[in-house]
Motif scaffolding. Sequence first.
Motif, PDB file in Angstrom:
ATOM      1  N   TYR A  19       0.817  -1.213   0.000  1.00 27.54           N
ATOM      2  CA  TYR A  19       0.000   0.000   0.000  1.00 27.54           C
ATOM      3  C   TYR A  19       0.849   1.260   0.000  1.00 27.54           C
ATOM      4  N   ILE A  20       2.119   1.163   0.328  1.00 35.03           N
ATOM      5  CA  ILE A  20       2.987   2.332   0.348  1.00 35.03           C
ATOM      6  C   ILE A  20       3.497   2.667  -1.054  1.00 35.03           C
ATOM      7  N   ASP A  21       3.549   1.693  -1.940  1.00 41.01           N
ATOM      8  CA  ASP A  21       4.044   1.895  -3.308  1.00 41.01           C
ATOM      9  C   ASP A  21       2.933   2.495  -4.173  1.00 41.01           C
ATOM     10  N   ILE A  22       2.801   3.797  -4.118  1.00 41.83           N
ATOM     11  CA  ILE A  22       1.692   4.489  -4.756  1.00 41.83           C
ATOM     12  C   ILE A  22       1.817   4.487  -6.274  1.00 41.83           C
ATOM     13  N   ASP A  23       3.027   4.507  -6.786  1.00 44.74           N
ATOM     14  CA  ASP A  23       3.212   4.505  -8.242  1.00 44.74           C
ATOM     15  C   ASP A  23       2.647   3.243  -8.872  1.00 44.74           C
ATOM     16  N   THR A  24       2.853   2.104  -8.227  1.00 51.90           N
ATOM     17  CA  THR A  24       2.319   0.843  -8.740  1.00 51.90           C
ATOM     18  C   THR A  24       0.806   0.808  -8.614  1.00 51.90           C
ATOM     19  N   LEU A  25       0.284   1.271  -7.495  1.00 48.75           N
ATOM     20  CA  LEU A  25      -1.163   1.206  -7.265  1.00 48.75           C
ATOM     21  C   LEU A  25      -1.938   2.116  -8.205  1.00 48.75           C
ATOM     22  N   THR A  26      -1.382   3.260  -8.546  1.00 54.77           N
ATOM     23  CA  THR A  26      -2.114   4.184  -9.415  1.00 54.77           C
ATOM     24  C   THR A  26      -2.233   3.665 -10.844  1.00 54.77           C
ATOM     25  N   GLN A  27      -1.447   2.667 -11.220  1.00 52.46           N
ATOM     26  CA  GLN A  27      -1.589   2.048 -12.533  1.00 52.46           C
ATOM     27  C   GLN A  27      -2.897   1.266 -12.635  1.00 52.46           C
ATOM     28  N   TYR A  28      -3.444   0.863 -11.504  1.00 41.82           N
ATOM     29  CA  TYR A  28      -4.647   0.040 -11.476  1.00 41.82           C
ATOM     30  C   TYR A  28      -5.882   0.823 -11.058  1.00 41.82           C
ATOM     31  N   VAL A  29      -5.783   2.153 -11.078  1.00 45.44           N
ATOM     32  CA  VAL A  29      -6.900   3.025 -10.731  1.00 45.44           C
ATOM     33  C   VAL A  29      -7.143   3.957 -11.911  1.00 45.44           C
ATOM     34  N   THR A  30      -8.413   4.178 -12.265  1.00 49.35           N
ATOM     35  CA  THR A  30      -8.726   5.067 -13.376  1.00 49.35           C
ATOM     36  C   THR A  30      -8.542   6.524 -12.956  1.00 49.35           C
ATOM     37  N   GLU A  31      -8.727   7.424 -13.898  1.00 54.74           N
ATOM     38  CA  GLU A  31      -8.615   8.857 -13.604  1.00 54.74           C
ATOM     39  C   GLU A  31      -9.702   9.309 -12.646  1.00 54.74           C
ATOM     40  N   GLN A  32     -10.818   8.605 -12.649  1.00 58.65           N
ATOM     41  CA  GLN A  32     -11.923   8.951 -11.753  1.00 58.65           C
ATOM     42  C   GLN A  32     -11.755   8.347 -10.364  1.00 58.65           C
ATOM     43  N   GLY A  33     -10.760   7.498 -10.173  1.00 60.45           N
ATOM     44  CA  GLY A  33     -10.508   6.899  -8.873  1.00 60.45           C
ATOM     45  C   GLY A  33     -11.078   5.504  -8.723  1.00 60.45           C
ATOM     46  N   LYS A  34     -11.588   4.925  -9.796  1.00 52.89           N
ATOM     47  CA  LYS A  34     -12.161   3.580  -9.729  1.00 52.89           C
ATOM     48  C   LYS A  34     -11.081   2.535  -9.969  1.00 52.89           C
ATOM     49  N   ILE A  35     -11.206   1.400  -9.294  1.00 52.66           N
ATOM     50  CA  ILE A  35     -10.263   0.307  -9.474  1.00 52.66           C
ATOM     51  C   ILE A  35     -10.593  -0.395 -10.788  1.00 52.66           C
ATOM     52  N   LEU A  36      -9.571  -0.616 -11.611  1.00 55.58           N
ATOM     53  CA  LEU A  36      -9.781  -1.269 -12.897  1.00 55.58           C
ATOM     54  C   LEU A  36     -10.197  -2.724 -12.707  1.00 55.58           C
TER      55      LEU A  36
END
Length: 69
Positions: A19-36
């Motif tokens: 959960y600390i690795d934000i760069d990796t996690l944001t790859q799996y979240v859309t621009e609206q904040g939804k999880i892909l």
Amino acid sequence: MTTSPKYITKISNSKSFNYIDIDTLTQYVTEQGKILPRRLNGLTAKKQRKITKQIKKARLLSLIPFVNK
């Protein structure tokens, strides 16, 4: 008529999500904040559950916003 997904990523089996690795996690979240969904990001069901838990944990700690406006 089939279309190719635009979000498919290749993740090695040794890759662990944190959960600390934000760069990796944001790859799996859309621009609206939804999880892909799993069918778009190419993860296995087990890895999708793990990354979903880590994204939700990061949201609760305010590392990732719930909604991007």
